[in-house]
Design a protein around this motif. Sequence first.
Motif, PDB file in Angstrom:
ATOM      1  N   VAL A 161      14.036 -10.401  -6.881  1.00  9.01           N
ATOM      2  CA  VAL A 161      14.044  -9.021  -6.389  1.00  9.01           C
ATOM      3  C   VAL A 161      12.622  -8.501  -6.212  1.00  9.01           C
ATOM      4  O   VAL A 161      12.349  -7.677  -5.329  1.00  9.01           O
ATOM      5  CB  VAL A 161      14.855  -8.110  -7.340  1.00  9.01           C
ATOM      6  CG1 VAL A 161      14.703  -6.637  -6.966  1.00  9.01           C
ATOM      7  CG2 VAL A 161      16.333  -8.493  -7.309  1.00  9.01           C
ATOM      8  N   GLY A 162      11.697  -8.996  -7.024  1.00  8.09           N
ATOM      9  CA  GLY A 162      10.300  -8.585  -6.879  1.00  8.09           C
ATOM     10  C   GLY A 162       9.740  -8.959  -5.520  1.00  8.09           C
ATOM     11  O   GLY A 162       9.038  -8.164  -4.881  1.00  8.09           O
TER      12      GLY A 162
ATOM     13  N   ALA B 109      13.663   4.260  -5.466  1.00  4.70           N
ATOM     14  CA  ALA B 109      13.179   2.968  -5.936  1.00  4.70           C
ATOM     15  C   ALA B 109      11.654   2.965  -5.846  1.00  4.70           C
ATOM     16  O   ALA B 109      11.064   3.747  -5.093  1.00  4.70           O
ATOM     17  CB  ALA B 109      13.768   1.832  -5.096  1.00  4.70           C
ATOM     18  N   SER B 110      11.034   2.096  -6.601  1.00  2.00           N
ATOM     19  CA  SER B 110       9.566   1.998  -6.542  1.00  2.00           C
ATOM     20  C   SER B 110       9.139   0.572  -6.847  1.00  2.00           C
ATOM     21  O   SER B 110       9.835  -0.169  -7.546  1.00  2.00           O
ATOM     22  CB  SER B 110       8.916   2.969  -7.540  1.00  2.00           C
ATOM     23  OG  SER B 110       9.255   2.627  -8.870  1.00  2.00           O
ATOM     24  N   TRP B 111       8.003   0.230  -6.292  1.00  2.00           N
ATOM     25  CA  TRP B 111       7.416  -1.096  -6.527  1.00  2.00           C
ATOM     26  C   TRP B 111       5.910  -0.956  -6.479  1.00  2.00           C
ATOM     27  O   TRP B 111       5.344  -0.560  -5.469  1.00  2.00           O
ATOM     28  CB  TRP B 111       7.898  -2.092  -5.475  1.00  2.00           C
ATOM     29  CG  TRP B 111       7.272  -3.447  -5.577  1.00  2.00           C
ATOM     30  CD1 TRP B 111       6.323  -3.987  -4.749  1.00  2.00           C
ATOM     31  CD2 TRP B 111       7.536  -4.437  -6.575  1.00  2.00           C
ATOM     32  NE1 TRP B 111       5.991  -5.236  -5.167  1.00  2.00           N
ATOM     33  CE2 TRP B 111       6.715  -5.561  -6.291  1.00  2.00           C
ATOM     34  CE3 TRP B 111       8.384  -4.493  -7.684  1.00  2.00           C
ATOM     35  CZ2 TRP B 111       6.726  -6.702  -7.071  1.00  2.00           C
ATOM     36  CZ3 TRP B 111       8.379  -5.642  -8.456  1.00  2.00           C
ATOM     37  CH2 TRP B 111       7.566  -6.729  -8.136  1.00  2.00           C
TER      38      TRP B 111
ATOM     39  N   SER C 179       8.115  -7.330  -0.008  1.00  2.00           N
ATOM     40  CA  SER C 179       8.293  -7.405   1.444  1.00  2.00           C
ATOM     41  C   SER C 179       8.622  -6.034   2.028  1.00  2.00           C
ATOM     42  O   SER C 179       8.110  -5.653   3.087  1.00  2.00           O
ATOM     43  CB  SER C 179       9.405  -8.409   1.773  1.00  2.00           C
ATOM     44  OG  SER C 179       9.591  -8.513   3.163  1.00  2.00           O
ATOM     45  N   ILE C 180       9.462  -5.270   1.324  1.00  2.00           N
ATOM     46  CA  ILE C 180       9.831  -3.926   1.787  1.00  2.00           C
ATOM     47  C   ILE C 180       8.611  -3.025   1.869  1.00  2.00           C
ATOM     48  O   ILE C 180       8.356  -2.375   2.881  1.00  2.00           O
ATOM     49  CB  ILE C 180      10.897  -3.317   0.857  1.00  2.00           C
ATOM     50  CG1 ILE C 180      12.239  -4.041   1.009  1.00  2.00           C
ATOM     51  CG2 ILE C 180      11.077  -1.825   1.140  1.00  2.00           C
ATOM     52  CD1 ILE C 180      13.273  -3.639  -0.029  1.00  2.00           C
ATOM     53  N   THR C 181       7.831  -2.975   0.784  1.00  2.00           N
ATOM     54  CA  THR C 181       6.675  -2.079   0.756  1.00  2.00           C
ATOM     55  C   THR C 181       5.595  -2.510   1.747  1.00  2.00           C
ATOM     56  O   THR C 181       4.910  -1.671   2.323  1.00  2.00           O
ATOM     57  CB  THR C 181       6.090  -1.995  -0.664  1.00  2.00           C
ATOM     58  OG1 THR C 181       5.825  -3.312  -1.156  1.00  2.00           O
ATOM     59  CG2 THR C 181       7.069  -1.311  -1.603  1.00  2.00           C
TER      60      THR C 181
ATOM     61  N   ARG D 215      20.394  -2.523  -8.503  1.00  2.00           N
ATOM     62  CA  ARG D 215      19.290  -3.309  -9.032  1.00  2.00           C
ATOM     63  C   ARG D 215      17.950  -2.685  -8.639  1.00  2.00           C
ATOM     64  O   ARG D 215      17.019  -2.611  -9.450  1.00  2.00           O
ATOM     65  CB  ARG D 215      19.375  -4.750  -8.500  1.00  2.00           C
ATOM     66  CG  ARG D 215      18.229  -5.643  -8.910  1.00  2.00           C
ATOM     67  CD  ARG D 215      18.224  -5.941 -10.381  1.00  2.00           C
ATOM     68  NE  ARG D 215      19.429  -6.671 -10.807  1.00  2.00           N
ATOM     69  CZ  ARG D 215      19.636  -7.059 -12.068  1.00  2.00           C
ATOM     70  NH1 ARG D 215      18.741  -6.785 -13.004  1.00  2.00           N
ATOM     71  NH2 ARG D 215      20.751  -7.715 -12.386  1.00  2.00           N
ATOM     72  N   LEU D 216      17.833  -2.220  -7.402  1.00  2.00           N
ATOM     73  CA  LEU D 216      16.563  -1.669  -6.912  1.00  2.00           C
ATOM     74  C   LEU D 216      16.225  -0.327  -7.535  1.00  2.00           C
ATOM     75  O   LEU D 216      15.058  -0.015  -7.756  1.00  2.00           O
ATOM     76  CB  LEU D 216      16.592  -1.564  -5.385  1.00  2.00           C
ATOM     77  CG  LEU D 216      16.598  -2.898  -4.625  1.00  2.00           C
ATOM     78  CD1 LEU D 216      16.767  -2.665  -3.134  1.00  2.00           C
ATOM     79  CD2 LEU D 216      15.328  -3.689  -4.891  1.00  2.00           C
ATOM     80  N   ILE D 217      17.246   0.497  -7.804  1.00  2.00           N
ATOM     81  CA  ILE D 217      16.955   1.797  -8.432  1.00  2.00           C
ATOM     82  C   ILE D 217      16.989   1.688  -9.953  1.00  2.00           C
ATOM     83  O   ILE D 217      16.761   2.665 -10.662  1.00  2.00           O
ATOM     84  CB  ILE D 217      17.918   2.903  -7.965  1.00  2.00           C
ATOM     85  CG1 ILE D 217      19.346   2.645  -8.462  1.00  2.00           C
ATOM     86  CG2 ILE D 217      17.884   3.061  -6.451  1.00  2.00           C
ATOM     87  CD1 ILE D 217      20.287   3.815  -8.218  1.00  2.00           C
ATOM     88  N   ASN D 218      17.336   0.481 -10.438  1.00  2.00           N
ATOM     89  CA  ASN D 218      17.271   0.166 -11.862  1.00  2.00           C
ATOM     90  C   ASN D 218      18.277   0.948 -12.703  1.00  2.00           C
ATOM     91  O   ASN D 218      18.027   1.262 -13.846  1.00  2.00           O
ATOM     92  CB  ASN D 218      15.857   0.404 -12.419  1.00  2.00           C
ATOM     93  CG  ASN D 218      15.616  -0.374 -13.702  1.00  2.00           C
ATOM     94  OD1 ASN D 218      16.210  -1.425 -13.898  1.00  2.00           O
ATOM     95  ND2 ASN D 218      14.771   0.154 -14.568  1.00  2.00           N
ATOM     96  N   ARG D 219      19.402   1.303 -12.113  1.00  2.00           N
ATOM     97  CA  ARG D 219      20.482   1.921 -12.882  1.00  2.00           C
ATOM     98  C   ARG D 219      21.773   1.833 -12.092  1.00  2.00           C
ATOM     99  O   ARG D 219      21.755   1.684 -10.879  1.00  2.00           O
ATOM    100  CB  ARG D 219      20.186   3.367 -13.251  1.00  2.00           C
ATOM    101  CG  ARG D 219      19.942   4.303 -12.095  1.00  2.00           C
ATOM    102  CD  ARG D 219      19.321   5.587 -12.605  1.00  2.00           C
ATOM    103  NE  ARG D 219      18.966   6.484 -11.526  1.00  2.00           N
ATOM    104  CZ  ARG D 219      19.670   7.535 -11.160  1.00  2.00           C
ATOM    105  NH1 ARG D 219      20.802   7.805 -11.781  1.00  2.00           N
ATOM    106  NH2 ARG D 219      19.278   8.326 -10.193  1.00  2.00           N
TER     107      ARG D 219
END
Length: 439
Positions: free
Chosen positions: A153-154, A46-48, A159-161, A22-26
């Motif tokens: 997930v957003g 992954a990116s946000w 929170s991660i970034t 889900r985080l890497i979108n694939r």
Amino acid sequence: MSKPIVAIVGRPNVGKSTLFNRLINRKKAIVEGTPNLTRDRIYGEASWQNEKFTLIDTGGLELEDRDEFRTQIEYQVEQAIREADLILLVVDVREGMMPLDSEIAEKLRQQQTPVVVAANKMDDFTAQDEPWEFYSLGFEDVIPVSAEHGKNVGDLCASITDKISSSEKNGEEVTEDVIDVAVVGKPNVGKSSLVNYLLGQNRVIVSPEPGTTRDAVDAVLEKDGNKFKLIDTAGLRKKSRVKEDIEYYSNIRAIRSIERSDAVVMMIDAEEGITEQDKKIVGYAHDEGKPIVLTVNKWDLIEKNTHTVDLYREEIYYRLKFLNYAPVIFISALTGQRVHEVLELAEYVYDQSLQRIKTGVLNEVIEDAVQMNPPPSYQGKRLKIYYTTQTDVSPPHFVFFVNDPDLVHFAYKRYLENKIRNAFGFVGTPLIFKFKQRD
């Protein structure tokens, strides 16, 4: 500068691989409702909100023996802490708190690495309360998510970034006038032998046994008034052959070494030639925009005639079509043949990547290129290039303002790249092209 590393840890079957995908979108990790499915350690980007980070899925724990299982859990966490800038601890809301969750959390609390808890499988946010019980693990950030359905997930990414940014601000940035050179390649290709010869001492253990170099080893030397930091990375292997956790984390270190390098020396075995694994390794360096020197080692073992070098170089460029800009050097790390030219080339391609072309001169070259070979028309429309400018270096970025970016054919883009290289060099460095529509 290397991207931050976020390691996903947790007991089996809590949804680590689903969250990773889900985080890497694939769908890169195989997902199935069976514990211990993720045997090969995998990574992705992954990116946000323009913040990028490398994500690691740390599955594959053996379950046959409880004591062995506990040992591997501890080892996983220790290695993740060692390599990661942030730990993403995944727990299962449906099953609730488990003793193993507490054991992992206890291990994490003893360290300084930031931790975010992903309370996964919380599918119905209206019917369930916030997962308060997981706050007892001792971490401030407990984010309820549904990796399967993408819910919340957003908030998790934010929170991660935030944690990563805070950690980077607290760290001290040390800058040196040193060219960082990552020496990469398959196991047993001679990376350590090259580093040892350049250093003039056995700083790195050399062995014909693949995988001897477990960690990335930095060594600084001075040559002709310039300082180089040589990063001798562990040999990258095919994932199917990575059976030990320690080798997996060595792969991550090698990737990180490429990311933080100024130039990459890609070593190729002269006897084996270009392999699929070579393509993957050097392809990663290319995608990261790193200046590259293709270094063919063990050249002393090849029977040669007057055409051998030219034929071998042609074969390399044929197999690595996307790297026709990279110089090729033939060496023997064992005998020292042309070894000292490697650093000269590394410095040269690094300097090439720092070139900045004046806008007026650049547009003259592009205008001449268009006049010599106008863009082909597509469905009655023809590409028009109004203006070109260089926006960045290392790697060099070029922005083309055009009437319609969809009219840019890859063949014409390659033509423009060749014209720029012919005019300005940019030897050994990838070029980044962006085409924007001008209103």
